[in-house]
Scaffold this motif. Sequence first.
Motif, short mmCIF file in Angstrom:
data_model
loop_
_atom_site.label_atom_id
_atom_site.label_comp_id
_atom_site.label_asym_id
_atom_site.label_seq_id
_atom_site.Cartn_x
_atom_site.Cartn_y
_atom_site.Cartn_z
N ALA A 10 0.82 -1.21 0.00
CA ALA A 10 0.00 0.00 0.00
C ALA A 10 0.86 1.26 0.00
CB ALA A 10 -0.93 -0.02 1.21
N ARG A 11 1.92 1.27 0.79
CA ARG A 11 2.82 2.43 0.82
C ARG A 11 3.47 2.64 -0.54
NH1 ARG A 11 6.10 1.23 6.44
NH2 ARG A 11 4.57 2.10 7.92
N ARG A 12 3.91 1.54 -1.15
CA ARG A 12 4.56 1.67 -2.46
C ARG A 12 3.60 2.18 -3.52
NH1 ARG A 12 7.38 -4.04 -3.32
NH2 ARG A 12 8.17 -3.05 -5.22
N LEU A 13 2.37 1.72 -3.45
CA LEU A 13 1.38 2.19 -4.43
C LEU A 13 1.05 3.66 -4.21
CD1 LEU A 13 -0.99 -0.89 -4.56
CD2 LEU A 13 0.45 -0.07 -6.42
N GLU A 140 -8.24 -6.85 -3.32
CA GLU A 140 -7.10 -6.36 -4.08
C GLU A 140 -6.82 -4.92 -3.68
OE1 GLU A 140 -8.05 -8.64 -8.31
OE2 GLU A 140 -8.74 -6.57 -8.02
N LEU A 141 -5.58 -4.51 -3.81
CA LEU A 141 -5.24 -3.09 -3.76
C LEU A 141 -5.32 -2.55 -5.18
CD1 LEU A 141 -2.24 -3.06 -1.27
CD2 LEU A 141 -4.48 -2.02 -0.91
N LEU A 142 -5.99 -1.42 -5.32
CA LEU A 142 -6.14 -0.79 -6.62
C LEU A 142 -5.61 0.64 -6.55
CD1 LEU A 142 -7.31 -0.20 -9.46
CD2 LEU A 142 -9.54 0.14 -8.35
N LEU A 143 -4.64 0.94 -7.38
CA LEU A 143 -4.21 2.31 -7.57
C LEU A 143 -4.82 2.79 -8.88
CD1 LEU A 143 -2.41 4.63 -6.48
CD2 LEU A 143 -0.62 3.81 -8.05
N GLN A 144 -5.49 3.95 -8.83
CA GLN A 144 -6.17 4.44 -10.02
C GLN A 144 -6.10 5.96 -10.09
OE1 GLN A 144 -10.37 3.44 -9.74
NE2 GLN A 144 -10.37 3.79 -7.55
#
Length: 336
Positions: A10-13, A140-144
């Motif tokens: 999460a931090r990296r995203l 899922e982790l989603l970066l958008q």
Amino acid sequence: MDEARVVDLARRLKGAETGGWSASAVRALAEEIGRGTDGAAAPRVRTVERHEEDYVHGGEECIGLYVPVALPEDGAAEKAAAFRDAAEILTKEFGPASIMGVYGDPGPFYRATPLWGSPFLRWRGGEDTLELHPGEGGPELLLQPTGPVENWFWRQVHGEPHAVGGFFGSRRVAANAGLGFPGRWRTDDWDVFGRALGDFLTTLPAETTALGVELDLGIHALVPGTYGPVVFHLGCGERLEIAYDPDGLDATDPASLGWIAGTTRPAALDHWIEAPYHSGDFGIGEVDGAALSRLIVDTLRGLGVASPKGLSLSDHAQRVGDYHVEFYGLTLGENP
């Protein structure tokens, strides 16, 4: 669930450089984050396709990077539990999500949503947004990019049946500055309302369990000759149950419709109306949404309620914890 891994991802995203969501930058990020993983656990990049083109105005070539955080082998209950575990980890790290809810159907950009449920938690950013997202296999982790998904959502304001499902809640925090929600859609057709209600109820226990919230909804009905009493109370946390109070009304025999008398079997949940009948209680994967919807619609028709526009939610029903919630899939809001 590996808490350290989830926090690290999460931090990296959140700190990632997406290059304006160019395909080359996002694919490079996916390769870096996914090094050592493959198959269902590998990150996925979603590029802009035909259904997204109208909502992308910043030159973005991609609209999401998805990273699975858990892949439970079993069913909806295990997926909801994994989502809840991830939610607790992320909330401890970043604080409460600025937006939460359930996509229902359709999901963003008219995509199908998972069969087990579609809860989401969103930590909104000005340019990019991190979301705990419902994948078919689990959370899922989603970066958008923030703009396209909100543009899609906002433009569902045309009010047509089934334009938006599920429910969406927001907190009054600085991160939500400028956020807009479309208005609810309504219908005067019992069949349209019944389908929407059935869809809303079917996966509700999985979604409230995953989000860690409880719904506490009184439903008023404009029964002829009355001022619109609370006829039903819907409670749903880990289990769903609907209570029914026909007292003082010219009602069809509740038992003949399928209601269970409390004297025969007491209600499993606490209800704040004195209701002598209930639907029975249902956990994850146990809800027959279509059957529950028919029970409610048949009851309302038997009471003489003219149309679904004669229904409304009780005061404060749209307050769920720290969130103001719009119940799109119910098509209902609080009394004006």
